[in-house]
Design a protein around this motif. Structure first.
Motif, PDB file in Angstrom:
ATOM      1  N   GLN A  17       0.764  -1.324   0.054  1.00 46.94           N
ATOM      2  CA  GLN A  17       0.047   0.080   0.110  1.00 46.94           C
ATOM      3  C   GLN A  17       0.877   1.157   0.123  1.00 46.94           C
ATOM      4  O   GLN A  17       0.804   2.292  -0.892  1.00 46.94           O
ATOM      5  CB  GLN A  17      -0.909   0.093   1.254  1.00 46.94           C
ATOM      6  N   HIS A  18       1.660   1.370   0.800  1.00 48.44           N
ATOM      7  CA  HIS A  18       2.758   2.357   1.079  1.00 48.44           C
ATOM      8  C   HIS A  18       3.584   2.419  -0.119  1.00 48.44           C
ATOM      9  O   HIS A  18       3.682   3.794  -0.863  1.00 48.44           O
ATOM     10  CB  HIS A  18       3.799   2.507   2.055  1.00 48.44           C
ATOM     11  N   GLU A  52      -7.110 -11.409 -13.695  1.00 45.23           N
ATOM     12  CA  GLU A  52      -5.838 -11.052 -13.291  1.00 45.23           C
ATOM     13  C   GLU A  52      -5.722 -11.147 -11.911  1.00 45.23           C
ATOM     14  O   GLU A  52      -6.331 -10.137 -11.242  1.00 45.23           O
ATOM     15  CB  GLU A  52      -5.096 -10.051 -14.046  1.00 45.23           C
ATOM     16  N   LEU A  53      -4.794 -12.052 -11.154  1.00 45.91           N
ATOM     17  CA  LEU A  53      -4.707 -11.948  -9.876  1.00 45.91           C
ATOM     18  C   LEU A  53      -3.591 -11.051  -9.328  1.00 45.91           C
ATOM     19  O   LEU A  53      -2.407 -11.418  -9.822  1.00 45.91           O
ATOM     20  CB  LEU A  53      -4.632 -13.460  -9.365  1.00 45.91           C
ATOM     21  N   GLY A  54      -3.560 -10.285  -8.532  1.00 47.61           N
ATOM     22  CA  GLY A  54      -2.447  -9.338  -8.167  1.00 47.61           C
ATOM     23  C   GLY A  54      -1.979  -8.528  -9.297  1.00 47.61           C
ATOM     24  O   GLY A  54      -0.992  -8.370  -9.720  1.00 47.61           O
ATOM     25  N   ASP A  78      -5.907  -1.595  -2.318  1.00 47.06           N
ATOM     26  CA  ASP A  78      -6.746  -0.543  -3.098  1.00 47.06           C
ATOM     27  C   ASP A  78      -6.286   0.458  -3.647  1.00 47.06           C
ATOM     28  O   ASP A  78      -6.861   1.105  -4.745  1.00 47.06           O
ATOM     29  CB  ASP A  78      -7.934  -0.112  -1.997  1.00 47.06           C
ATOM     30  N   THR A  79      -5.016   0.891  -3.071  1.00 49.90           N
ATOM     31  CA  THR A  79      -4.360   1.973  -3.789  1.00 49.90           C
ATOM     32  C   THR A  79      -3.943   1.582  -5.132  1.00 49.90           C
ATOM     33  O   THR A  79      -4.055   2.554  -6.093  1.00 49.90           O
ATOM     34  CB  THR A  79      -3.032   2.207  -2.985  1.00 49.90           C
ATOM     35  N   THR A  98     -13.105  -4.456 -14.927  1.00 51.02           N
ATOM     36  CA  THR A  98     -13.461  -4.131 -13.584  1.00 51.02           C
ATOM     37  C   THR A  98     -12.522  -4.597 -12.544  1.00 51.02           C
ATOM     38  O   THR A  98     -11.628  -5.430 -12.763  1.00 51.02           O
ATOM     39  CB  THR A  98     -14.754  -5.190 -13.306  1.00 51.02           C
ATOM     40  N   THR A  99     -12.580  -4.367 -11.217  1.00 51.27           N
ATOM     41  CA  THR A  99     -11.637  -4.378 -10.166  1.00 51.27           C
ATOM     42  C   THR A  99     -12.213  -4.991  -8.974  1.00 51.27           C
ATOM     43  O   THR A  99     -13.584  -4.392  -8.688  1.00 51.27           O
ATOM     44  CB  THR A  99     -10.759  -3.080  -9.945  1.00 51.27           C
TER      45      THR A  99
END
Length: 221
Positions: A17-18, A52-54, A78-79, A98-99
């Motif tokens: 995330q960071h 797609e995963l990841g 989510d970032t 879609t996500t």
């Protein structure tokens, strides 16, 4: 020192995330070589939709969309997915993308036999236990249609960083803040049990370089 698996996974999620927040679009807009190969495989199999995963910030998911596939992109950041959605609007492919925020350790929020093709670039070699990796591939098999194809890449035990950094057990080593599960060949073979194993291709990526396998396997009809 060994960390609790749950604590390591949570730490890695925060780290990604960071990282995405500090370095938007950190991998650039060009697709990975693995995604270019996978798109050709998916077209040859007659696939219309790709999971797609990841997906991260989306360089490969967006490429699949530009190739004409309907794309479902998941990641536990989510970032990263917000960056993906903004890029999809900019590239005018938002209607094909879609996500969903998803932790690969959990069941996929999709029906059985509902996806033509699945792609995962270096997701399975994140901070996942061998048991969790098997569980994730079991979910991939569940949601793939018969004849569907799965292309994934992983760093392997021939990689320069294997055995370097902080050891967490189960062939997981943390280096520079990133934890990696390095794959021995027998793990690739065991993940293909009950599948048709089409290819295990060794390649290198990046400046280190990272040493990976690109694996293609098909769910039998």
């Amino acid at each position: 020192m060994h960390r609790d698996d749950g604590d390591l996974a949570s730490t890695q999620q925060d780290h990604w995330q960071h990282t995405y927040a500090a370095h938007p679009g950190m991998y650039g807009q060009a697709p990975s070589a693995a995604a270019v190969h996978a798109a050709a495989v998916f077209h040859a199999h007659g696939a219309r939709d790709v999971l797609e995963l990841g997906a991260g910030h989306g360089r490969d998911a967006l490429y699949f969309a530009r190739e004409g596939f309907a794309v479902q992109a998941t990641d536990f950041s989510d970032t990263g997915l917000e960056q993906l959605k903004e890029a999809a609007r900019t590239q005018e492919v938002a209607e094909r993308v879609t996500t969903a925020v998803h932790d690969v350790r959990e069941p996929l929020p999709l029906p059985d036999a509902s996806v033509d093709a699945i792609f995962a670039h270096m997701l399975l070699c994140m901070a996942l236990s061998t048991k969790e990796i098997h569980g994730a591939v079991g979910e991939v098999r569940r949601v793939l249609r018969p004849g569907g194809v799965f292309v994934y890449t992983v760093r392997h035990t021939g990689d320069t960083h294997y055995g370097d950094g902080t050891a967490h057990g189960d062939d997981i080593y943390e280096h520079g803040g990133f934890a990696v599960h390095f794959f021995p060949r027998h793990l690739v073979d065991s993940l293909a049990d009950g599948w048709t194993l089409d290819e295990v291709h060794a390649f290198e990526e990046g400046e280190l370089p990272r040493r990976l396998w690109r694996v293609t396997q098909t769910r039998p009809r």
